[in-house]
Design a protein around this motif. Structure first.
Motif, short mmCIF file in Angstrom:
data_model
loop_
_atom_site.label_atom_id
_atom_site.label_comp_id
_atom_site.label_asym_id
_atom_site.label_seq_id
_atom_site.Cartn_x
_atom_site.Cartn_y
_atom_site.Cartn_z
N LYS A 159 0.84 -1.21 0.00
CA LYS A 159 0.00 0.00 0.00
C LYS A 159 0.87 1.25 0.00
O LYS A 159 0.52 2.25 -0.64
CB LYS A 159 -0.92 0.00 1.22
N TYR A 160 1.99 1.20 0.70
CA TYR A 160 2.89 2.36 0.73
C TYR A 160 3.55 2.55 -0.64
O TYR A 160 3.63 3.67 -1.15
CB TYR A 160 3.95 2.16 1.81
N VAL B 95 -1.16 4.27 -1.79
CA VAL B 95 -2.46 4.23 -1.11
C VAL B 95 -2.27 4.80 0.30
O VAL B 95 -3.13 5.51 0.83
CB VAL B 95 -3.00 2.79 -1.04
N ILE B 96 -1.12 4.51 0.89
CA ILE B 96 -0.68 5.15 2.13
C ILE B 96 0.57 5.93 1.77
O ILE B 96 1.57 5.35 1.35
CB ILE B 96 -0.36 4.09 3.22
N ASN B 97 0.51 7.24 1.89
CA ASN B 97 1.61 8.06 1.38
C ASN B 97 2.46 8.72 2.45
O ASN B 97 3.31 9.55 2.16
CB ASN B 97 1.07 9.15 0.42
N LYS C 155 1.31 7.84 9.12
CA LYS C 155 -0.10 7.42 9.09
C LYS C 155 -0.31 6.05 9.73
O LYS C 155 -1.41 5.75 10.21
CB LYS C 155 -0.61 7.40 7.65
N ASP D 170 -7.45 -0.41 -2.31
CA ASP D 170 -7.58 1.05 -2.40
C ASP D 170 -8.11 1.69 -1.11
O ASP D 170 -8.27 2.89 -1.04
CB ASP D 170 -8.52 1.42 -3.56
N ASN E 128 -7.73 3.14 2.38
CA ASN E 128 -6.55 3.67 3.05
C ASN E 128 -6.79 3.91 4.54
O ASN E 128 -7.90 3.74 5.05
CB ASN E 128 -6.06 4.95 2.37
#
Length: 314
Positions: free
Chosen positions: A211-212, A216-218, A222, A254, A256
């Motif tokens: 995801k990173y 999706v996770i930026n 977080k 998708d 997040n």
């Protein structure tokens, strides 16, 4: 040959070899180039510390200076010859010499720290994090972070080593990413372990890294919100809501962390903040009398009174 009287002398850099126990495994090109230019201009001012092993001299302190001397084709370099240590002494000496100078990259440090732990355990020592901190000079928190990194799958250790070779400004995958993911995993294990009856616990890190990498996770920070979500039952969020959201976070590519947080913990944390503010306001208002307040404050309090009346009627 170096002087055996003073242990200080000059020898050919070809007679030197790198220390296999040096925890500093990464030598970034941009940083090396800066040192290279300095040595080209003024020479090596600080002797390289070595010990003799056969016909060669193993470097204790000064591998970067030695590497630069080879690139510059220097005929000799200044050295200080020290007594030969055993393997455990050698590793401990490397940690204590270098740690006071520069912060190492965390993954290479973790690898060498793991080797040190095994050696101490073999010697009959109980190599706790506290002991490792004491003998290496590393902070207790740094030792803990290193031990966490050693639990990563081998592919991620190699990824971090490879990433460490880049200039720091170009590094994308850093140790903090994995450390934050591991913290979030521990929070789930502690507060809502049933999530891992639906999510493959062994692949949790893979799912979060993916995801990173796919943005999706930026933001690494977080991942801390996952810990807040996992703990949010104590703030009034229903346990099944928490579990469902975390399972969805792991399962839907998708979905997040921001969405998961909104679906679970956000409202409860807003209520907690509201309670804190209201309690503070009540305490402050008790200190005033009507005649102490100006007209604009009266107006604000009337607005607050109307809002409270509206909410309480509901």
């Amino acid at each position: 040959m170096a002087s055996r009287v003073s242990n200080l002398g000059y020898i050919s850099p070809d007679s030197l070899v790198k220390n296999p126990d040096n925890p500093r495994l990464i030598f970034r090109e941009d940083e090396m180039n800066q040192l290279l230019e300095s040595i080209k201009e003024v020479g090596i001012k600080v002797p390289i510390s070595v010990y003799q092993q056969g016909k060669k001299y193993v470097i204790i302190d000064g591998e970067r200076r030695w590497r630069c001397s080879l690139k510059l084709n220097l005929s000799e370099v200044p050295v200080i010859i020290q007594p030969k240590p055993n393997k455990l002494e050698n590793l401990l000496m490397m940690f204590n010499i270098h740690n006071v100078r520069v912060q190492w990259d965390l993954m290479p440090t973790a690898i060498k720290l793991g080797e040190l732990k095994k050696m101490l355990d073999k010697e009959g020592e109980n190599a706790t994090n506290k002991l490792l901190s004491a003998v290496t000079g590393l902070s207790l928190s740094t030792v803990g972070r290193c031990m966490d990194l050693l639990d990563l799958p081998e592919k991620y250790k190699k990824m971090l080593i490879k990433e460490s070779e880049k200039p720091k400004s170009e590094q994308i995958i850093k140790p903090d990413l994995f450390l934050e993911i591991l913290k979030s995993k521990k929070a789930i294990q502690k507060y809502v372990p049933e999530v891992f009856s639906k999510v493959d616990e062994k692949h949790y890190v893979d799912l979060m890294v993916s995801k990173y990498q796919n943005s999706v996770i930026n933001n690494v920070v977080k991942f801390r919100d996952i810990s807040k979500i996992a703990r949010s039952e104590e703030k009034g969020v229903r346990r099944e809501v928490i579990s469902r959201s975390l399972i969805k976070l792991a399962g839907e590519k998708d979905y997040n962390i921001e969405e998961a947080y909104r679906d679970t913990a956000e409202f409860s944390y807003r209520i907690r903040d509201l309670k804190t503010r209201v309690n503070g306001l009540i305490k402050t208002l008790k200190e005033f009398k009507k005649e102490d307040l100006s007209g604009d404050v009266h107006g604000l309090l009337n607005d607050l009174y109307e809002i409270l009346g509206h909410i309480l009627k509901k």
